[in-house]
Design a protein around this motif. Structure first.
Motif, PDB file in Angstrom:
ATOM      1  N   TYR A  79       0.846  -1.183   0.000  1.00  0.00           N
ATOM      2  CA  TYR A  79       0.000   0.000   0.000  1.00  0.00           C
ATOM      3  C   TYR A  79       0.883   1.235   0.000  1.00  0.00           C
ATOM      4  CZ  TYR A  79      -4.299  -2.589   0.954  1.00  0.00           C
ATOM      5  OH  TYR A  79      -5.384  -3.420   0.856  1.00  0.00           O
ATOM      6  N   THR A  80       0.393   2.300  -0.656  1.00  0.00           N
ATOM      7  CA  THR A  80       1.100   3.583  -0.696  1.00  0.00           C
ATOM      8  C   THR A  80       0.316   4.598   0.122  1.00  0.00           C
ATOM      9  OG1 THR A  80      -0.101   4.411  -2.618  1.00  0.00           O
ATOM     10  CG2 THR A  80       1.871   3.054  -3.055  1.00  0.00           C
ATOM     11  N   ALA A  81       0.831   5.787   0.222  1.00  0.00           N
ATOM     12  CA  ALA A  81       0.146   6.842   0.959  1.00  0.00           C
ATOM     13  C   ALA A  81      -1.197   7.185   0.322  1.00  0.00           C
ATOM     14  CB  ALA A  81       1.030   8.089   1.034  1.00  0.00           C
ATOM     15  N   ALA A  82      -1.337   6.951  -0.985  1.00  0.00           N
ATOM     16  CA  ALA A  82      -2.583   7.274  -1.688  1.00  0.00           C
ATOM     17  C   ALA A  82      -3.613   6.150  -1.622  1.00  0.00           C
ATOM     18  CB  ALA A  82      -2.272   7.592  -3.153  1.00  0.00           C
ATOM     19  N   SER A  83      -3.255   5.018  -1.075  1.00  0.00           N
ATOM     20  CA  SER A  83      -4.169   3.875  -1.051  1.00  0.00           C
ATOM     21  C   SER A  83      -4.885   3.758   0.287  1.00  0.00           C
ATOM     22  CB  SER A  83      -3.398   2.586  -1.375  1.00  0.00           C
ATOM     23  OG  SER A  83      -2.360   2.396  -0.454  1.00  0.00           O
ATOM     24  N   PRO A  84      -5.928   2.934   0.353  1.00  0.00           N
ATOM     25  CA  PRO A  84      -6.711   2.838   1.589  1.00  0.00           C
ATOM     26  C   PRO A  84      -6.022   2.081   2.727  1.00  0.00           C
ATOM     27  CG  PRO A  84      -7.588   1.343  -0.057  1.00  0.00           C
ATOM     28  CD  PRO A  84      -6.517   2.146  -0.732  1.00  0.00           C
ATOM     29  N   GLY A  85      -4.996   1.296   2.439  1.00  0.00           N
ATOM     30  CA  GLY A  85      -4.326   0.529   3.484  1.00  0.00           C
ATOM     31  C   GLY A  85      -3.194   1.304   4.140  1.00  0.00           C
ATOM     32  N   GLU A  86      -2.618   0.702   5.172  1.00  0.00           N
ATOM     33  CA  GLU A  86      -1.479   1.306   5.890  1.00  0.00           C
ATOM     34  C   GLU A  86      -0.284   1.393   4.929  1.00  0.00           C
ATOM     35  OE1 GLU A  86       0.705   2.984   8.845  1.00  0.00           O
ATOM     36  OE2 GLU A  86      -1.407   2.433   9.031  1.00  0.00           O
ATOM     37  N   PRO A  87       0.236   2.620   4.664  1.00  0.00           N
ATOM     38  CA  PRO A  87       1.365   2.749   3.743  1.00  0.00           C
ATOM     39  C   PRO A  87       2.535   1.836   4.138  1.00  0.00           C
ATOM     40  CG  PRO A  87       0.487   4.903   4.280  1.00  0.00           C
ATOM     41  CD  PRO A  87      -0.194   3.908   5.189  1.00  0.00           C
ATOM     42  N   GLY A  88       3.044   1.105   3.143  1.00  0.00           N
ATOM     43  CA  GLY A  88       4.161   0.190   3.376  1.00  0.00           C
ATOM     44  C   GLY A  88       3.752  -1.225   3.716  1.00  0.00           C
ATOM     45  N   SER A  89       2.498  -1.417   4.131  1.00  0.00           N
ATOM     46  CA  SER A  89       2.041  -2.777   4.459  1.00  0.00           C
ATOM     47  C   SER A  89       1.718  -3.528   3.166  1.00  0.00           C
ATOM     48  CB  SER A  89       0.830  -2.744   5.387  1.00  0.00           C
ATOM     49  OG  SER A  89      -0.288  -2.189   4.739  1.00  0.00           O
ATOM     50  N   VAL A  90       1.695  -4.851   3.255  1.00  0.00           N
ATOM     51  CA  VAL A  90       1.431  -5.684   2.081  1.00  0.00           C
ATOM     52  C   VAL A  90      -0.013  -5.471   1.614  1.00  0.00           C
ATOM     53  CG1 VAL A  90       1.210  -8.059   1.244  1.00  0.00           C
ATOM     54  CG2 VAL A  90       3.161  -7.405   2.656  1.00  0.00           C
ATOM     55  N   MET A  91      -0.158  -5.166   0.312  1.00  0.00           N
ATOM     56  CA  MET A  91      -1.474  -5.033  -0.291  1.00  0.00           C
ATOM     57  C   MET A  91      -1.861  -6.349  -0.972  1.00  0.00           C
ATOM     58  SD  MET A  91      -3.015  -2.211  -2.981  1.00  0.00           S
ATOM     59  CE  MET A  91      -1.968  -2.632  -4.368  1.00  0.00           C
ATOM     60  N   THR A  92      -1.028  -6.816  -1.920  1.00  0.00           N
ATOM     61  CA  THR A  92      -1.330  -8.060  -2.625  1.00  0.00           C
ATOM     62  C   THR A  92      -0.106  -8.960  -2.695  1.00  0.00           C
ATOM     63  OG1 THR A  92      -0.769  -7.205  -4.825  1.00  0.00           O
ATOM     64  CG2 THR A  92      -3.071  -6.972  -4.120  1.00  0.00           C
ATOM     65  N   VAL A  93      -0.379 -10.240  -2.808  1.00  0.00           N
ATOM     66  CA  VAL A  93       0.664 -11.247  -3.025  1.00  0.00           C
ATOM     67  C   VAL A  93       0.181 -12.101  -4.185  1.00  0.00           C
ATOM     68  CG1 VAL A  93       1.971 -13.167  -2.041  1.00  0.00           C
ATOM     69  CG2 VAL A  93       1.211 -11.287  -0.566  1.00  0.00           C
ATOM     70  N   ARG A  94       0.944 -12.104  -5.257  1.00  0.00           N
ATOM     71  CA  ARG A  94       0.643 -12.984  -6.392  1.00  0.00           C
ATOM     72  C   ARG A  94       1.485 -14.232  -6.192  1.00  0.00           C
ATOM     73  NH1 ARG A  94       2.375 -13.390 -11.897  1.00  0.00           N
ATOM     74  NH2 ARG A  94       3.912 -11.790 -11.463  1.00  0.00           N
ATOM     75  N   PHE A  95       0.844 -15.398  -6.252  1.00  0.00           N
ATOM     76  CA  PHE A  95       1.559 -16.644  -5.997  1.00  0.00           C
ATOM     77  C   PHE A  95       1.024 -17.756  -6.878  1.00  0.00           C
ATOM     78  CE2 PHE A  95      -1.996 -16.449  -3.117  1.00  0.00           C
ATOM     79  CZ  PHE A  95      -2.431 -17.743  -2.890  1.00  0.00           C
ATOM     80  N   ARG A  96       1.809 -18.808  -6.989  1.00  0.00           N
ATOM     81  CA  ARG A  96       1.456 -19.963  -7.806  1.00  0.00           C
ATOM     82  C   ARG A  96       1.411 -21.193  -6.910  1.00  0.00           C
ATOM     83  NH1 ARG A  96       5.521 -20.162 -11.903  1.00  0.00           N
ATOM     84  NH2 ARG A  96       4.220 -18.710 -13.030  1.00  0.00           N
ATOM     85  N   LEU A  97       0.353 -21.996  -7.088  1.00  0.00           N
ATOM     86  CA  LEU A  97       0.231 -23.287  -6.409  1.00  0.00           C
ATOM     87  C   LEU A  97       0.051 -24.344  -7.479  1.00  0.00           C
ATOM     88  CD1 LEU A  97      -2.257 -22.547  -3.484  1.00  0.00           C
ATOM     89  CD2 LEU A  97       0.238 -22.592  -3.427  1.00  0.00           C
ATOM     90  N   ALA A  98       0.986 -25.268  -7.562  1.00  0.00           N
ATOM     91  CA  ALA A  98       0.914 -26.365  -8.532  1.00  0.00           C
ATOM     92  C   ALA A  98       0.586 -25.852  -9.935  1.00  0.00           C
ATOM     93  CB  ALA A  98      -0.106 -27.411  -8.072  1.00  0.00           C
ATOM     94  N   GLY A  99       1.222 -24.743 -10.313  1.00  0.00           N
ATOM     95  CA  GLY A  99       1.057 -24.192 -11.647  1.00  0.00           C
ATOM     96  C   GLY A  99      -0.103 -23.231 -11.821  1.00  0.00           C
ATOM     97  N   GLN A 100      -0.983 -23.106 -10.835  1.00  0.00           N
ATOM     98  CA  GLN A 100      -2.155 -22.224 -10.905  1.00  0.00           C
ATOM     99  C   GLN A 100      -1.859 -20.935 -10.145  1.00  0.00           C
ATOM    100  OE1 GLN A 100      -5.323 -22.836 -12.331  1.00  0.00           O
ATOM    101  NE2 GLN A 100      -5.761 -20.729 -11.782  1.00  0.00           N
ATOM    102  N   GLU A 101      -2.108 -19.782 -10.778  1.00  0.00           N
ATOM    103  CA  GLU A 101      -1.841 -18.501 -10.118  1.00  0.00           C
ATOM    104  C   GLU A 101      -3.043 -17.995  -9.325  1.00  0.00           C
ATOM    105  OE1 GLU A 101       0.017 -15.427 -12.420  1.00  0.00           O
ATOM    106  OE2 GLU A 101       1.440 -16.843 -13.313  1.00  0.00           O
ATOM    107  N   TYR A 102      -2.734 -17.333  -8.221  1.00  0.00           N
ATOM    108  CA  TYR A 102      -3.716 -16.718  -7.333  1.00  0.00           C
ATOM    109  C   TYR A 102      -3.191 -15.354  -6.924  1.00  0.00           C
ATOM    110  CZ  TYR A 102      -5.334 -21.500  -6.784  1.00  0.00           C
ATOM    111  OH  TYR A 102      -5.794 -22.766  -7.027  1.00  0.00           O
ATOM    112  N   VAL A 103      -4.088 -14.491  -6.466  1.00  0.00           N
ATOM    113  CA  VAL A 103      -3.703 -13.226  -5.856  1.00  0.00           C
ATOM    114  C   VAL A 103      -4.381 -13.169  -4.494  1.00  0.00           C
ATOM    115  CG1 VAL A 103      -3.817 -10.707  -5.959  1.00  0.00           C
ATOM    116  CG2 VAL A 103      -3.410 -12.017  -8.055  1.00  0.00           C
ATOM    117  N   ALA A 104      -3.597 -12.853  -3.476  1.00  0.00           N
ATOM    118  CA  ALA A 104      -4.131 -12.661  -2.123  1.00  0.00           C
ATOM    119  C   ALA A 104      -4.096 -11.165  -1.821  1.00  0.00           C
ATOM    120  CB  ALA A 104      -3.293 -13.426  -1.112  1.00  0.00           C
ATOM    121  N   LEU A 105      -5.184 -10.624  -1.343  1.00  0.00           N
ATOM    122  CA  LEU A 105      -5.315  -9.202  -1.015  1.00  0.00           C
ATOM    123  C   LEU A 105      -5.543  -9.038   0.473  1.00  0.00           C
ATOM    124  CD1 LEU A 105      -6.005  -6.143  -1.761  1.00  0.00           C
ATOM    125  CD2 LEU A 105      -8.380  -6.933  -1.828  1.00  0.00           C
ATOM    126  N   ASN A 106      -4.851  -8.113   1.075  1.00  0.00           N
ATOM    127  CA  ASN A 106      -5.154  -7.712   2.447  1.00  0.00           C
ATOM    128  C   ASN A 106      -6.220  -6.630   2.347  1.00  0.00           C
ATOM    129  OD1 ASN A 106      -3.537  -9.344   4.073  1.00  0.00           O
ATOM    130  ND2 ASN A 106      -1.744  -8.099   3.664  1.00  0.00           N
TER     131      ASN A 106
END
Length: 154
Positions: free
Chosen positions: A37-64
């Protein structure tokens, strides 16, 4: 990048959950990208906003995204398991801190629902002998973690 990606909403645990899932599935599973997150975003600046990850070849996005939208059983991730050893391993890893449900379903410690399904399930439920298929269905309905041998013996 794949055309359609499953997007998972977490309440502050997106990075922890993604790392947990990657550790469970191994192989072609890894963290691909982390945004903050940045200062312009709704979350705490510097905290993790999204994590893009792959499980067994399939991609997902996790959002805080916060506590507004918790997971429900209306959506689950179904895992095709080759054998009982894989069913047992994934069941143990995903129920740790979570809860078992019925018919191969569970909820992990983050509240995400999973179906841990052996390939043999389609075989026994689709048996050409309707009586045998019915017995397998009845056996499955009485199980939490699916037991391939018990399904075949039904």
């Amino acid at each position: 990048m794949q055309k359609i990606t499953t997007f998972l909403w977490f309440d502050g645990q997106a990075e922890e959950a993604a790392n947990h899932y990657v550790s469970i599935f191994g192989g072609d599973s890894r963290i691909l990208d982390v945004t903050h997150y940045t200062a312009a975003s709704p979350g705490e600046p510097g905290s993790v906003m999204t994590v893009r990850f792959r499980l067994a070849g399939q991609e997902y996005v996790a959002l805080n995204g916060g506590p507004q939208f918790p997971f429900t059983e209306a959506v689950s991730l179904s895992v095709d398991c080759e054998d009982q050893a894989e069913v047992d391993r994934l069941w143990a890893a995903l129920t740790e801190g979570g809860e078992e449900s019925m018919c191969g379903w569970l909820k992990d410690k983050y509240g995400l629902s999973w179906q841990i399904v052996p390939r043999a399930l389609a075989e026994v439920l689709g048996d050409p002998d309707p009586a045998k298929a019915d017995r397998a269905m009845k056996a499955m309905l009485g199980m939490r973690k699916l037991d391939i041998q018990a399904l075949r013996d039904a």
